[in-house]
Design an enzyme around this catalytic site. Structure first.
Site, short mmCIF file in Angstrom:
data_model
loop_
_atom_site.label_atom_id
_atom_site.label_comp_id
_atom_site.label_asym_id
_atom_site.label_seq_id
_atom_site.Cartn_x
_atom_site.Cartn_y
_atom_site.Cartn_z
N ASP A 1 27.40 46.56 36.57
CA ASP A 1 26.98 44.99 36.33
C ASP A 1 27.02 44.06 37.53
O ASP A 1 27.67 43.56 38.02
CB ASP A 1 28.68 44.69 35.79
N GLU B 1 34.15 53.69 38.60
CA GLU B 1 34.12 53.78 37.23
C GLU B 1 33.29 54.79 36.65
O GLU B 1 32.42 54.55 35.85
CB GLU B 1 34.16 52.56 36.58
N TYR C 1 41.32 45.70 32.47
CA TYR C 1 40.94 44.09 32.16
C TYR C 1 41.61 43.53 30.72
O TYR C 1 41.11 43.22 29.92
CB TYR C 1 39.42 43.87 32.10
N GLU D 1 40.87 46.80 40.18
CA GLU D 1 40.03 45.50 39.69
C GLU D 1 41.17 44.95 38.55
O GLU D 1 41.60 45.75 37.84
CB GLU D 1 38.80 46.06 39.11
#
Length: 623
Positions: free
Chosen positions: A183, A427, A480, A516
């Protein structure tokens, strides 16, 4: 061979080649016209239309041409440069080297039409000895030609794939797109400085330094490699910041003893963070009756790193990562190195009270790393292993390239005191069966290359399914909650985050970094009660995470790294409005509300840890 950063010394000169280069993108259907027509055999302007292109910079955002913005394939750069006469005289035994800080992604370089180097990878340096090509050509410009391809395949790092759109009712002939599984925007170009530098024909090729400490004594172990002759002498001097020689040695390997050393400490752990000595290495050799001398100075920070089941120790003291994830990303220049931006970012980091960052998701410029060493900013140094999602990206071809990339990264950054841990991926699909052998091999290779530092990779996989986690020293987890999972529901964060930590620790008994976490916020968008994408929602999410961090950092959580330091560009998509907005600063480095929340927290943590130094004049800028 080594990859020492080019420095001016009494025996070495450097000529920077930044500025405007000639540029041409190959828009032929096969992107191969430049090779078929051999554009490297003549000045690029004679092959067709060229434009000016700044170096270093990404080429994508420089023009008004949308075809160049999203271009995939071969582009060509060229620079003509006059070399000093003293570099071209054979009797001086001068070696001339052409070095690229990085170029994304695959590079082929010619000098005066002769190929000198080929390199795969977009974030690490490469170089070539061009002495034999330029000798005997005084007054004639040296023509440097670079062909650069930004195509990503399942076996590149990062991986990608090319998809051809063959439906002629919907797409033009030969239409294709580059698919990626990460991303951020796949900027391309010559991103870091290009330099010509000289050494004697017998020269210091590489230096490796490790340090140990015990009470009031430090030991600096060194290895020096010399190329060009087997008969030479080496002398070494270690100087403190006042220029005083504190230890001396000789020979290609040995140990320097430093009494009452000034240790390298992280920012906010000591009143004098980032202390570096200077290791001066001097080589002498006889060549054809002439005495050749080479000198190189390497910054050396004396510090130790150790990991327990619950702590990360620097110089024997517990260290808590309170920092950020970053990107090399800015308006217009893309990923090109830009000194005003670099210095601004470091001023913001220190204002924030951040003591660390991860080089998400690729190695950063050497110039940035130099400042981390000097300022005491701790670094988790990550290779470009992002987007490893396809099963074919876990095969032997990908694995062999990954091993080479780790070799190049460690060769470049092995002597940096700021680098305390290597990260081999971000990831990946680490729940896939081949991930076990893949990461076992990459991590073992990394540890063999550098036994002095812990190794990790950053996971977002389920703790019970992750096949790479058994091999890491520190668990780094991205999550997240209330954003990608249960969006809008801040109330689920305490339970879900607590469960995440407890599951990982119960399974592996290793310290954990929240590598993160975060939420998008559009600067100036407000909502009370907090709604997603507002500045208030970003603040509220941070506070929910922080309440759990404060409980678990008393146990085994050793760090928190916000995603992200600043907004950054991504591919276009229905969930991205001019990029990713998870920055606590805008892309133009202006603070959102969350920046002040994080600043208050980071300075509070530093105070609670008894790490905050006495306020001095040098600190008032950041308080």
């Amino acid at each position: 061979g080594g990859m020492l950063y080019p420095r001016d010394t009494p025996s070495r000169e450097r000529k920077e080649l930044g500025g405007l280069w000639s540029f041409r993108a190959d828009f032929s259907p096969g992107r191969d016209a430049g090779f078929v027509q051999r554009w490297y055999r003549q000045p690029l302007r004679q092959t067709g239309p060229v434009i000016d292109m700044p170096v270093p910079a990404s080429f994508n955002d420089i023009t008004q041409d949308p075809n160049l913005e999203n271009y995939i394939g071969w582009v060509w750069y060229e620079k003509e440069v006059l070399l000093p006469l003293r570099w071209l005289q054979d009797d001086l035994n001068t070696r001339v080297v052409l070095r690229f800080g990085s170029a994304h992604y695959y590079s082929i370089v010619w000098v005066n039409g002769v190929q000198v180097v080929e390199h795969e990878g977009g974030h690490l340096p490469f170089e070539a000895d061009i002495s034999s090509i330029i000798q005997g050509s005084p007054g004639i410009p040296c023509r440097i030609t670079v062909a650069l391809n930004n195509t990503l395949t399942p076996h590149t790092l990062p991986p990608g794939s090319i998809q051809y759109m063959n439906d002629k009712t919907r797409y033009p002939k030969n239409y294709f797109v580059q698919n990626i599984r990460f991303d951020f925007f796949n900027y391309a170009g010559i991103h870091r400085p290009v330099v010509l530098y000289t050494t004697p024909s017998v020269y210091i090729d590489d230096i490796t330094v490790t340090t140990t400490t015990s009470e009031s004594i430090a030991m600096v172990q060194y290895q020096v490699s010399v190329v060009g002759s087997t008969v030479y002498s080496l002398s070494l001097s270690l100087r403190d910041q006042e220029g005083k020689v504190v230890a001396t040695g000789d020979g290609p390997a040995g140990e320097l003893k430093v009494l009452n050393p000034n240790l390298w400490w992280p920012y906010l752990m000591h009143e004098n963070p980032g202390y570096c000595y200077s290791l001066e290495v001097k080589m002498q050799a006889q060549v054809n009756g002439a005495l050749l001398e080479d000198m190189y100075t390497l910054p050396v920070g004396i510090r130790t790193v150790h990991v327990t089941s619950t702590q990360f120790l620097i110089n024997g003291k517990p260290f808590y990562f309170h920092g950020v994830n970053k990107h090399e990303d800015a308006d217009i220049r893309g990923k090109g190195l830009d000194w005003p931006l670099v210095v601004k970012d470091f001023n913001l980091l220190r204002w924030l009270g951040a003591n660390s960052f991860r080089t998400s998701h690729y190695p950063y410029a050497e110039e940035i790393m130099d400042l981390c060493d000097a300022y005491g900013i701790v670094v988790i140094d990550e290779c470009p292993g992002v987007g490893i999602k396809m099963s074919e990206s876990f095969g032997n071809k990908s694995l062999q390239h990954h091993l080479v990339v780790m070799e190049e990264l460690i060769r470049r950054d092995k002597n940096r005191p700021s680098v305390v841990m290597w990260s081999v991926a971000n990831e990946p699909a680490s729940e896939l069966p081949p991930a076990s052998y893949y990461f076992k091999t990459v991590i073992a290779h990394t540890k063999a290359l550098d036994p002095s530092r812990p190794v990790t990779f950053v996971t977002d996989a389920n703790y019970a399914l992750d096949r790479g986690a058994p091999y890491v020293d520190v668990i780094c987890v991205n999550s997240y909650f209330s954003w990608y999972h249960d969006p809008g529901h801040l109330e689920v964060i305490p339970l879900q985050l607590t469960t995440q930590f407890e599951n990982w620790y119960k399974t592996y008994q290793k310290p954990i970094i929240q590598s993160e976490y975060g939420a998008d916020s559009v600067s100036g968008l407000h909502s009370d009660p907090p709604l997603m994408f507002s500045e208030e929602y970003q603040k509220a999410m941070l506070r929910e995470y922080h309440s759990v961090f404060d409980k678990k950092r008393k146990e085994y959580v050793i760090g928190e790294l916000i995603w992200n330091f600043a907004d950054f560009m991504t591919n276009q998509g229905t969930t991205r409005v001019l990029g990713n907005k998870k920055g606590i600063f805008t892309r133009q480095r202006q603070p959102k509300s969350a920046a002040f929340v994080l600043r208050e927290r980071y300075w509070k943590i530093a105070n609670e840890s008894n790490c905050l130094p006495p306020i001095t004049k040098s600190h008032t800028l950041f308080l």
